[in-house]
Enzyme design. Structure first.
Site, PDB file in Angstrom:
ATOM      1  CB  CYS A   2      -0.851   0.010   1.363  1.00  6.79           C
ATOM      2  SG  CYS A   2      -1.854  -1.505   1.527  1.00  6.79           S
ATOM      3  NE  ARG A  27       4.521   2.285  -0.959  1.00 13.43           N
ATOM      4  CZ  ARG A  27       5.267   2.021  -0.158  1.00 13.43           C
ATOM      5  NH1 ARG A  27       6.487   2.564  -0.201  1.00 13.43           N
ATOM      6  NH2 ARG A  27       4.823   1.673   1.051  1.00 13.43           N
ATOM      7  CD1 TRP A  75      -0.298  -5.551  -3.816  1.00  9.73           C
ATOM      8  CD2 TRP A  75       0.499  -6.012  -2.010  1.00  9.73           C
ATOM      9  NE1 TRP A  75       0.275  -6.691  -3.846  1.00  9.73           N
ATOM     10  CE2 TRP A  75       0.865  -7.161  -2.868  1.00  9.73           C
ATOM     11  CE3 TRP A  75       0.609  -6.373  -0.637  1.00  9.73           C
ATOM     12  CZ2 TRP A  75       1.341  -8.306  -2.502  1.00  9.73           C
ATOM     13  CZ3 TRP A  75       1.381  -7.444  -0.222  1.00  9.73           C
ATOM     14  CH2 TRP A  75       1.809  -8.375  -1.434  1.00  9.73           C
ATOM     15  CG  ASN A 101       1.546   0.135   4.083  1.00 13.87           C
ATOM     16  OD1 ASN A 101       1.248  -0.979   3.906  1.00 13.87           O
ATOM     17  ND2 ASN A 101       2.639   0.606   3.594  1.00 13.87           N
ATOM     18  N   GLY A 102      -0.166  -1.946   6.172  1.00 13.92           N
ATOM     19  CA  GLY A 102      -0.052  -2.878   7.301  1.00 13.92           C
ATOM     20  C   GLY A 102      -1.043  -3.801   7.623  1.00 13.92           C
ATOM     21  CD  GLU A 481      17.714 -11.814  -8.820  1.00 12.09           C
ATOM     22  OE1 GLU A 481      17.275 -12.371  -7.781  1.00 12.09           O
ATOM     23  OE2 GLU A 481      17.300 -10.982  -9.089  1.00 12.09           O
ATOM     24  CE  LYS A 485      14.786  -9.143 -11.046  1.00 14.63           C
ATOM     25  NZ  LYS A 485      15.015  -9.791  -9.774  1.00 14.63           N
ATOM     26  CD  GLU A 488      10.579 -10.169  -9.678  1.00 15.81           C
ATOM     27  OE1 GLU A 488      10.102 -10.103  -8.716  1.00 15.81           O
ATOM     28  OE2 GLU A 488      12.037 -10.297  -9.439  1.00 15.81           O
ATOM     29  CG  HIS A 504      20.044 -36.315  -7.464  1.00 16.67           C
ATOM     30  ND1 HIS A 504      20.635 -37.555  -7.234  1.00 16.67           N
ATOM     31  CD2 HIS A 504      21.355 -35.571  -7.865  1.00 16.67           C
ATOM     32  CE1 HIS A 504      21.805 -37.665  -7.225  1.00 16.67           C
ATOM     33  NE2 HIS A 504      22.249 -36.508  -7.540  1.00 16.67           N
ATOM     34  CE  LYS A 603      12.113  -1.907  -5.703  1.00 14.03           C
ATOM     35  NZ  LYS A 603      12.843  -2.926  -6.527  1.00 14.03           N
TER      36      LYS A 603
HETATM   37  C1  AGP Z   1      12.821  -9.339  -6.616  1.00 14.07           C
HETATM   38  O1  AGP Z   1      13.039  -8.784  -7.826  1.00 14.07           O
HETATM   39  C2  AGP Z   1      11.621  -9.024  -5.874  1.00 14.07           C
HETATM   40  N1  AGP Z   1      11.214  -7.469  -5.963  1.00 14.07           N
HETATM   41  C3  AGP Z   1      11.712  -9.404  -4.344  1.00 14.07           C
HETATM   42  O2  AGP Z   1      12.180 -10.812  -4.529  1.00 14.07           O
HETATM   43  C4  AGP Z   1      12.594  -8.619  -3.497  1.00 14.07           C
HETATM   44  O3  AGP Z   1      13.894  -8.735  -3.681  1.00 14.07           O
HETATM   45  C5  AGP Z   1      12.347  -9.071  -2.032  1.00 14.07           C
HETATM   46  O4  AGP Z   1      10.732  -8.877  -1.802  1.00 14.07           O
HETATM   47  C6  AGP Z   1      13.280  -8.315  -0.869  1.00 14.07           C
HETATM   48  O5  AGP Z   1      12.859  -7.105  -1.144  1.00 14.07           O
HETATM   49  P1  AGP Z   1      13.906  -6.153  -0.266  1.00 14.07           P
HETATM   50  O6  AGP Z   1      15.494  -6.107  -0.800  1.00 14.07           O
HETATM   51  O7  AGP Z   1      13.467  -4.693  -0.361  1.00 14.07           O
HETATM   52  O8  AGP Z   1      13.812  -6.714   1.574  1.00 14.07           O
END
Ligand code: AGP
Length: 608
Positions: A2, A27, A75, A101-102, A481, A485, A488, A504, A603
């Site tokens: 949010c 976000r 969100w 937010n929370g 990673e 990428k 997501e 395995h 985000k």
């Molecule tokens: C990565 O592309 C994602 N946005 C997500 O995995 C992110 O790295 C993760 O939520 C951790 O966020 P932070 O680094 O702000 O703690």
């Protein structure tokens, strides 16, 4: 996650709220709303969907005159995305309105208590208990009512609150969800993050946990939960507005991929002093560095993947045992803390709930915590015993790229520092590492030249259902990673596998034409990875290999090869990840998806 914006001052509030919410779109959200005091009453507009709908509903804010207001992008956590569940939320009399937010973890119990007292709930949200609780406690003085609510609720909150019979003030409070206060000559603001208010002011106060702020048109006052005034220092934000804009790129993600050379350079240069690594913010003497017996790296998502690389590099270079944990696992696995443990919490946003909770868990057991954080003044940065900032600048795209690269750079520096102090590398080896590290920004720059080639290759895989990324050692960390990428932002299922593990079980999934991306940057492991390429090839896979210049023979086995400049193996991740980021970007773009704001993602995940 949010987003919250609030304004009180001499200008019309609604356009400022809409502009601020637009800066927080990165976000991730599913609905938006604003509430403004128009001189007689508080009016509100909110709707499911993109902010554009709200802008059209309110003609850019023109239909909602007034100089004090609050806004929110939601969100969804409790209650599906809908107009009713969108924030702000009124009480029945429309005399109090709240954005939040929370997560209120005890909202069920509170809701039952309030319903038994006759309060009617319109939405499915946890937030609505806040506005009815405020109604229950409000006796004409907002601050004590807010404090009572803060004592009753469990969980996390960043709150924006307006009281109809106190229109010359705007209120806010926070616990575990970020909230900042902006002060300007033309009015004062609250926001979840700096980009929302940077157009209006660079003077920012960071609200601490269980603090309340009362804003008027010409001032801000801070209180703690015991109704005592709190003096706070102002922070002047030094990055410019277009740093938080696209700068001519089609997406923030592409801009941030191209900002990686600068992000890495800005992170390493201030800390590489002629043949030495100087990390003053580490706050550890050489004695204390030598006394470290174990390192626990804790993070989420891409930050965790950077931590996996950190493990390989720290263990090989500095000969220190390193554990890497997903923060959401660490905090519940009752970890064993031994004497001489150093915890490292890695986080771009510095607000990830699981990582923040893991930090507190470690500190409760007397473990020293170093934060590696990108957002200055964020919760993890402030609560860690010491913080080593990654100087990547504001990262807007949900999929992290430049912050991830800066995290890698910070971990390399840490490994070099520890290795040098602990005597596990010679002066010569240190100099070689320093020279290799200093070349990484230019090598990333040169690698970005493969953009068109990767874009063409990506077009072949827009309809793919599955992809696999494999590698050994640091190549495995890169695979993790690369896979994240891709999935997501393209929504294509993908898995990263330690190349030696494929046989395995998972190799049963390889079919004719399945794309397998094989990372082969680690010389000692190269022959083994070639065998794994042969294994999947014989089962029909199409193999994209990422390896160092000079390994032409790989073309006998792999179908498509991307070469990266030769660098120190420790640092290979910083180069090999570039084509994988571009690949994910162009697959998502080719599928016509929202690259910067992928579905279901935020985000920064400030809720559990
Ligand atoms: C990565 O592309 C994602 N946005 C997500 O995995 C992110 O790295 C993760 O939520 C951790 O966020 P932070 O680094 O702000 O703690």
């Amino acid at each position: 996650m949010c987003g919250i914006v609030g304004y009180i001052g001499e200008n019309q509030a609604a356009p400022i709220l809409l502009d601020g919410l637009a800066k927080l779109e990165y976000r991730g959200y599913d609905s938006a709303g604003i509430a403004v005091y128009n001189g007689q009453e508080i009016v509100m507009e909110k709707s499911m969907g993109r902010l554009k709908i709200l802008e059209e509903l309110t003609h850019g804010g023109a239909t909602m005159p007034g100089t004090v207001g609050i806004g929110h992008t939601r969100w969804a956590t409790h209650g599906s995305p809908s107009d009713t569940n969108a924030h702000p939320h009124f009480n029945k009399e429309h005399s109090i309105v709240v954005v939040h937010n929370g997560i209120i973890e005890n909202y069920g119990k509170l809701k039952t208590m309030l319903e038994n007292k006759g309060y009617e709930f319109l939405s499915e949200t946890d937030t609505e208990v806040l506005v009815h609780l405020l109604t229950e406690y409000y006796d004409g003085d907002p601050i004590p009512a807010i404090e009572k609510v803060m004592r009753r609720v469990e969980g996390s909150y960043a709150l924006g609150i307006m009281f109809r019979d106190d229109p010359s003030h705007l209120y806010a409070a926070r616990k575990d969800s970020p909230l900042i206060v902006g002060a300007s000559a033309k009015g004062n603001l609250i926001a979840s993050d700096v980009p929302a208010i940077l157009r209006y002011t660079r003077e920012v106060y960071y609200l601490e946990n269980e603090e309340i702020v009362r804003l008027s048109a010409d001032g801000v006052e801070f209180f703690n939960i015991d109704n005592e005034k709190v003096e706070k220092n102002v922070t002047v934000i030094d990055w410019d507005l277009d740093a938080a804009e696209k700068g001519g790129y089609e997406h923030f993600m592409l801009k941030e991929i191209y900002e990686q050379p600068k992000a890495v350079r800005d992170t390493i240069s201030p800390r590489l002093k002629d043949s030495d690594v100087v990390i003053e913010e580490l706050g550890m003497t050489d004695e204390e560095i030598r006394a470290v017996q174990k390192i626990c790296i804790v993070a989420c998502g891409s930050a965790y993947h950077a931590g996996v690389t950190g493990k390989y590099v720290l263990e090989r270079m500095a000969r220190i045992p390193v554990e890497v944990d997903l923060a959401s696992e660490f905090r519940y696995r009752d970890p064993i803390y031994q004497e001489g443990t150093l915890a490292i919490v890695i986080s771009q946003s510095g607000e990830t709930a699981d990582s923040l909770a893991a930090l507190r868990e470690a500190q409760q057991h007397g473990v020293r915590v170093l934060g590696i954080v990108n957002v200055v003044g964020s919760s993890i940065a402030r609560e860690a015993d010491n913080v080593m900032y990654t100087w990547a600048g504001p990262e807007i795209s949900v999929a992290t790229t430049k912050a991830y690269s800066a995290q890698l750079a910070a971990l390399y520096l840490l490994a070099m520092k520890f290795a040098w102090v602990r005597g596990t590398i010679t002066r010569e080896e240190f100099r070689t590492l320093q020279s290799d590290l200093e070349q990484i920004p230019e090598q990333i720059e040169s690698l970005l030249g493969i953009k068109e080639r990767v874009q063409r290759f990506a077009q072949r895989y827009l309809a793919a259902d599955h992809m696999f990324f494999i590698g050994r050692g640091i190549d495995y960390a890169i695979s993790l990673e690369g896979s994240l990428k891709l999935k997501e932002i393209s929504y294509i299922h993908s898995e990263a596998y330690a190349a030696g593990e494929l046989k395995h079980g998972t190799i049963s999934l390889i079919e004719e034409g399945t794309l397998v991306v094989a990372l082969a940057t680690q010389e000692k492991l190269y022959p083994k990875t070639i065998s794994n390429i042969v294994e999947v090839k014989t089962r029909g896979a199409f193999v994209l290999a990422v390896t160092n210049f000079g390994h032409k023979e790989i073309e006998k086995n792999a179908d498509y090869v991307i070469y990266i400049p030769k660098t120190n193996e420790y640092f290979a991740n910083s180069l090999a990840i570039i084509p994988l980021q571009l690949f994910a970007y162009y697959v998502s773009l080719g599928k016509g998806l929202d690259v910067d704001k992928p579905r279901n993602l935020a985000k920064s995940v400030t809720v559990e």
